[in-house]
Design an enzyme around this catalytic site. Structure first.
Site, PDB file in Angstrom:
ATOM      1  N   ASP A   1       0.762  -1.196   0.003  1.00 52.15           N
ATOM      2  CA  ASP A   1      -0.054   0.042  -0.015  1.00 52.15           C
ATOM      3  C   ASP A   1       0.921   1.207   0.017  1.00 52.15           C
ATOM      4  O   ASP A   1       1.048   1.877   1.015  1.00 52.15           O
ATOM      5  CB  ASP A   1      -0.940  -0.062   1.006  1.00 52.15           C
ATOM      6  CG  ASP A   1      -2.168  -1.067   0.767  1.00 52.15           C
ATOM      7  OD1 ASP A   1      -2.176  -1.477  -0.268  1.00 52.15           O
ATOM      8  OD2 ASP A   1      -3.018  -1.078   1.778  1.00 52.15           O
TER       9      ASP A   1
ATOM     10  N   TYR B   1      -1.880   5.213  -2.282  1.00 53.16           N
ATOM     11  CA  TYR B   1      -3.377   5.348  -2.018  1.00 53.16           C
ATOM     12  C   TYR B   1      -3.878   6.244  -3.335  1.00 53.16           C
ATOM     13  O   TYR B   1      -4.826   7.017  -2.720  1.00 53.16           O
ATOM     14  CB  TYR B   1      -3.548   5.904  -0.575  1.00 53.16           C
ATOM     15  CG  TYR B   1      -3.407   4.919   0.325  1.00 53.16           C
ATOM     16  CD1 TYR B   1      -2.195   4.415   0.723  1.00 53.16           C
ATOM     17  CD2 TYR B   1      -4.664   4.155   0.870  1.00 53.16           C
ATOM     18  CE1 TYR B   1      -1.897   3.596   1.800  1.00 53.16           C
ATOM     19  CE2 TYR B   1      -4.345   3.110   1.808  1.00 53.16           C
ATOM     20  CZ  TYR B   1      -2.964   2.861   2.197  1.00 53.16           C
ATOM     21  OH  TYR B   1      -3.046   1.895   3.066  1.00 53.16           O
TER      22      TYR B   1
ATOM     23  N   HIS C   1     -10.353  -5.561   8.776  1.00 52.55           N
ATOM     24  CA  HIS C   1      -9.622  -6.416   7.809  1.00 52.55           C
ATOM     25  C   HIS C   1      -9.607  -7.956   8.739  1.00 52.55           C
ATOM     26  O   HIS C   1      -8.758  -8.641   8.422  1.00 52.55           O
ATOM     27  CB  HIS C   1      -8.408  -6.230   7.591  1.00 52.55           C
ATOM     28  CG  HIS C   1      -8.420  -4.978   6.540  1.00 52.55           C
ATOM     29  ND1 HIS C   1      -9.279  -4.595   5.537  1.00 52.55           N
ATOM     30  CD2 HIS C   1      -7.782  -3.801   6.767  1.00 52.55           C
ATOM     31  CE1 HIS C   1      -9.053  -3.528   5.138  1.00 52.55           C
ATOM     32  NE2 HIS C   1      -8.123  -2.796   5.766  1.00 52.55           N
TER      33      HIS C   1
HETATM   34 FE   LIG Z   1      -4.175  -2.653   2.583  1.00 55.21          FE
END
Ligand SMILES: [Fe+2]
Ligand SMILES: *[C@@H]1O[C@H](CO)[C@@H](O)[C@H](O)[C@H]1NC(C)=O
Ligand SMILES: *[C@@H]1O[C@H](CO)[C@@H](O)[C@H](O)[C@H]1NC(C)=O
Ligand SMILES: *[C@@H]1O[C@H](CO)[C@@H](O)[C@H](O)[C@H]1NC(C)=O
Length: 473
Positions: A200, A203, A332
């Site tokens: 990541d 973004y 998550h």
């Molecule tokens: Fe992620």
């Protein structure tokens, strides 16, 4: 530790299979939920005219310079950069410190891509090979008069007792918090020599139509570190950029054009899973968002890869992936479960020292936990919290991106979770020799030298005694 299991019914085991074990209360142990609570503030992307995004001056000036390891054992470097006005040159000129007159040149390649209405600049990649170990090199990119010069230091030769220090950053993004995390990494007196990045990056996909200008701004922002030391890339969900609603159906398109990895050197067939050796460490990068079921390319590769690791040469076996397997936050939750089911038995068999993940925007360090014994009828339906063959799992997804902190935890804290805190920060690992490595987590609110969580790791191959318990007292 032997778990009392005589009264656990098969029904409970089914419940456990569904994952309730992650949440259950177990015995009293050294579990810590940090009492430090970061003030709740929004994480805002730095505006486009911020100092960190400044375009270097001059016609066609190289920008977004970054390096990564370019081979299997640390004698090659991939240099990447972008020119905006015209392709210019993809050549890198480089020389050893103190020998400017004896310079070398390496030829690279240039590529471009389009994404919806965005057209990229000219993206250059050039691999410099056959470097000497432990050596400072200067390198220059661009065409006169607009050249830019940077430097890096090559790692020591691969070997069991060469000290080496890694930094760990995940889910960085480009907010004011991201800038604090990067500054803390740079200012940390424990000088990281390479960053193991757990996925990541920019973004950009949180902006309208995955605004790929935000891939450019991110690369300009992190240049101040990644132009001088390699960052080892892992793919996260924000690298997928799969957007059929705007006609973008090639997964990982921006990432693969911008961030090459040395995957061929480890006989991988895709840039998303691969391995490198660096000093005393063997680093395996896995892809949470590429297929990993039985007989898939990633599965077959990992099955062949693990037996190749020679702990007499590289004692420290470190795995990077994006979606954590052990995570006691409500964010998550269980997303890493299917990959854990596929690969965890191998990690225990081959005694992986540590597994770093991101994705959850917080910090967590586990016990040496495994959950490989369970077979539906044997009653072993709880993870084993002190399995000395198992890795420690660390979630370091706390770089500080636009999505903000994951501050809601499952309660009570599961037994396998040794320390957790919802703050932004980064981690460091100072490998001292084949038996000892000093690990620390540094939250952004503290001074640069403060370790908010720390532990002495004992190598699983050379010194497999209980290091987590030793840290608790
Ligand atoms: Fe992620
Ligand atoms: C980012 O951090 C650097 C180094 O601390 C500082 O010089 C710069 O002004 C910061 N920029 C923003 C936009 O916060
Ligand atoms: C890759 O495969 C080749 C051919 O089988 C082999 O010689 C080489 O050692 C392998 N490299 C790695 C890093 O496994
Ligand atoms: C390895 O490093 C640790 C920590 O610095 C030290 O205590 C230990 O004596 C070292 N081992 C050897 C064999 O040098």
């Amino acid at each position: 530790m032997v778990l009392p299991r005589s009264r656990i019914s098969p029904f409970l085991c089914v419940i456990a299979l569904l994952g309730f074990w992650l949440n259950a209360a177990y015995f009293c142990s050294g579990r810590i939920t940090s009492t430090y609570v970061r003030a709740e503030e929004k994480s805002l992307d730095m505006p486009l005219d911020s100092d960190v995004f400044r375009v270097p001056p001059g016609y066609n000036a190289p920008q977004q310079v970054h390096i990564t390891q370019g081979d299997h054992d640390g004698k090659a470097v991939i240099v990447s950069w972008v020119t905006m006005e015209e392709p210019g040159s993809s050549e890198v000129t480089y020389w050893k410190e103190h020998s400017r007159k004896h310079y070398y040149k390496a030829k690279g390649e240039v590529t471009t891509y389009k994404y919806y209405t965005y057209s990229s600049g000219y993206i250059h990649h050039c691999t410099i090979q056959n470097l000497e170990h432990n050596t400072k090199y200067y390198y220059q990119v661009g065409t006169a008069p607009t050249t830019r010069t940077f430097w890096f230091v090559t790692p020591p030769p691969v070997g069991p007792d060469v000290p080496y220090t890694f930094g760990f950053i995940g889910d960085l993004g480009q907010t004011f918090d991201s800038n604090r995390t990067l500054t803390h990494y740079e200012q940390n007196p424990i000088k990281g020599q390479a960053v193991l990045f757990v996925g990541d990056l920019s973004y950009a996909d949180n902006h309208p139509n995955h605004d790929n200008n935000r891939w450019d701004t991110w690369a300009r922002f992190v240049e101040r570190s990644v132009a001088y030391q390699p960052w080892i890339w892992t793919t996260g969900n924000h690298e997928i950029d799969f957007a059929p609603e705007i006609g973008e159906t090639e997964p990982f398109k921006p990432f693969t054009h911008r961030y090459p990895t040395p995957y061929r050197a480890s006989n991988s067939t895709a840039p998303f899973w691969y391995s490198i050796k660096r000093g005393p460490a063997y680093i395996i990068v896995l892809a949470s968002y590429s297929a990993y079921g039985m007989y898939t390319p990633q599965y077959n590769w990992l099955e062949e890869e693990l037996p190749k690791v020679n702990r007499r040469e590289t004692p420290w076996l470190i795995v990077l992936l994006h979606s954590p397997w052990y995570n006691s936050y409500q964010y998550h939750y269980m997303e890493g479960e299917s990959m854990r089911v596929m690969f965890e038995p191998w990690f225990v068999k081959y005694k992986v020292d540590m597994v770093f993940a991101g994705h959850v925007h917080a910090y967590e360090r586990s016990e040496r936990v495994s959950n490989v014994a369970y077979n539906i009828v044997n009653g072993l339906c709880q993870p084993l919290s002190s399995d000395q063959s198992a890795p420690v799992y660390i979630t370091i997804g706390d770089g500080g991106n636009i999505e903000g902190l994951a501050n809601s935890m499952t309660e009570p804290q599961p037994k396998y979770s040794a320390f957790r805190e919802a703050s932004f920060g980064h981690a460091t690992l100072e490998i001292k020799n084949r038996t000892h490595a000093r690990y620390g987590w540094h939250r952004n609110q503290d001074g640069f030298a403060v370790e908010a969580d720390s532990m002495w790791f004992h190598n699983r191959f050379w010194y497999p005694v209980d290091d987590v318990a030793a840290t608790k007292s």
